[in-house]
Design a protein around this motif. Structure first.
Motif, short mmCIF file in Angstrom:
data_model
loop_
_atom_site.label_atom_id
_atom_site.label_comp_id
_atom_site.label_asym_id
_atom_site.label_seq_id
_atom_site.Cartn_x
_atom_site.Cartn_y
_atom_site.Cartn_z
N MET A 1 1.11 -1.64 -0.11
CA MET A 1 0.00 -0.11 -0.38
C MET A 1 0.25 1.05 0.27
SD MET A 1 -2.85 1.25 2.55
CE MET A 1 -3.57 0.18 1.65
N LYS A 2 0.45 2.43 -0.68
CA LYS A 2 1.20 3.31 -0.63
C LYS A 2 0.70 4.44 0.39
CE LYS A 2 1.42 3.80 -5.93
NZ LYS A 2 1.22 4.94 -6.58
N GLU A 3 2.17 4.59 0.51
CA GLU A 3 2.19 5.97 2.48
C GLU A 3 1.17 6.08 2.18
OE1 GLU A 3 5.63 7.88 5.06
OE2 GLU A 3 5.81 7.87 3.37
N SER A 4 1.18 7.26 1.34
CA SER A 4 0.29 8.48 0.67
C SER A 4 -1.48 8.03 1.31
CB SER A 4 0.22 9.31 -0.53
OG SER A 4 -0.53 8.38 -1.43
N PHE A 5 -1.21 6.70 1.17
CA PHE A 5 -2.79 6.79 1.82
C PHE A 5 -2.99 5.31 2.70
CE2 PHE A 5 -7.11 3.67 -0.22
CZ PHE A 5 -7.39 4.39 -0.55
N LEU A 6 -2.30 5.41 4.02
CA LEU A 6 -1.97 4.51 4.43
C LEU A 6 -3.57 4.95 5.99
CD1 LEU A 6 -0.66 1.96 5.86
CD2 LEU A 6 0.32 3.95 6.86
N GLU A 7 -2.99 6.36 5.61
CA GLU A 7 -4.26 6.67 6.79
C GLU A 7 -5.75 6.99 6.73
OE1 GLU A 7 -5.17 11.55 9.18
OE2 GLU A 7 -3.48 10.78 7.67
N ALA A 8 -5.44 6.90 5.11
CA ALA A 8 -7.48 6.44 4.97
C ALA A 8 -7.82 5.33 4.80
CB ALA A 8 -7.00 7.25 3.84
N PHE A 9 -6.53 4.59 4.46
CA PHE A 9 -7.41 2.99 4.48
C PHE A 9 -7.43 2.86 5.56
CE2 PHE A 9 -5.50 -2.03 4.99
CZ PHE A 9 -6.39 -1.95 4.17
N ASN A 10 -6.63 3.04 6.76
CA ASN A 10 -6.77 2.15 8.57
C ASN A 10 -7.72 2.89 8.63
OD1 ASN A 10 -4.14 0.65 8.37
ND2 ASN A 10 -2.40 2.75 8.65
N ASP A 11 -8.18 4.70 9.05
CA ASP A 11 -9.66 4.86 9.07
C ASP A 11 -10.37 4.45 8.66
OD1 ASP A 11 -8.05 7.22 11.07
OD2 ASP A 11 -8.48 8.51 8.55
N HIS A 12 -10.49 4.10 7.62
CA HIS A 12 -11.67 3.09 6.81
C HIS A 12 -11.66 1.77 7.54
CE1 HIS A 12 -14.36 1.11 4.01
NE2 HIS A 12 -13.43 0.29 3.82
N PHE A 13 -10.44 0.99 8.31
CA PHE A 13 -10.77 -0.11 8.65
C PHE A 13 -11.39 0.32 9.77
CE2 PHE A 13 -9.32 -3.29 11.22
CZ PHE A 13 -9.51 -4.69 11.09
N ASN A 14 -10.69 1.13 10.90
CA ASN A 14 -11.43 0.51 12.42
C ASN A 14 -12.99 1.58 12.05
OD1 ASN A 14 -9.34 0.27 13.87
ND2 ASN A 14 -8.43 1.89 12.77
N GLN A 15 -13.34 2.29 11.26
CA GLN A 15 -14.86 3.23 11.53
C GLN A 15 -15.68 2.06 10.49
OE1 GLN A 15 -14.27 7.04 9.70
NE2 GLN A 15 -12.69 7.72 11.36
N THR A 16 -15.39 1.02 9.98
CA THR A 16 -16.21 0.62 8.74
C THR A 16 -16.44 -0.71 8.62
OG1 THR A 16 -16.07 2.34 7.15
CG2 THR A 16 -16.95 0.63 6.23
N ASN A 17 -15.68 -1.22 8.60
CA ASN A 17 -14.54 -2.63 8.41
C ASN A 17 -14.58 -3.47 9.86
OD1 ASN A 17 -14.68 -2.48 5.71
ND2 ASN A 17 -12.22 -2.26 5.57
N LEU A 18 -14.24 -2.87 10.86
CA LEU A 18 -13.97 -2.98 11.65
C LEU A 18 -15.39 -3.41 12.68
CD1 LEU A 18 -12.39 -5.00 13.84
CD2 LEU A 18 -11.30 -2.82 15.40
#
Length: 107
Positions: A1-18
């Motif tokens: 995963m590109k570093e520039s997208f890491l924060e958006a991806f982690n937020d999505h995991f914590n707020q939506t997927n988890l």
């Protein structure tokens, strides 16, 4: 995963997927990220299921949860669409089964 997208991806995991995974019975063992030192990160999670059949049941429920499906689609759309995200930010996706090799003695 590109570093520039890491924060958006982690937020999505914590707020939506988890929350949705837990709602349907998934048990998260842990989720980690590793800096690959080239502007990319590896992100991986380990989930525990009672059996492969239980995993399939939970995945079916998740994919049938229309509210969740809509939230995921909205997230992708906000980031340029699913195809754009996968071609520009996410370099590889794996979904692999692993097996426990530890035999614990019960007392």
């Amino acid at each position: 995963m590109k570093e520039s997208f890491l924060e958006a991806f982690n937020d999505h995991f914590n707020q939506t997927n988890l929350p949705n995974q837990r709602k349907h019975g998934s048990k998260l063992i842990g989720r980690w990220q590793r800096d690959c030192k080239n502007g990319t990160y590896e992100v991986f999670a380990i989930w525990e299921y009672e059996s492969y059949e239980r995993y399939e049941e939970i995945e079916t429920k998740i994919r049938s949860d229309q509210e969740h499906v809509n939230r995921v689609k909205q997230w992708y759309d906000a980031h340029g669409g699913r195809d754009f995200v996968y071609s520009n930010y996410i370099l590889e996706v794996k979904n692999e089964a692993i097996e426990n090799t530890v035999q614990l003695k019960r007392r």
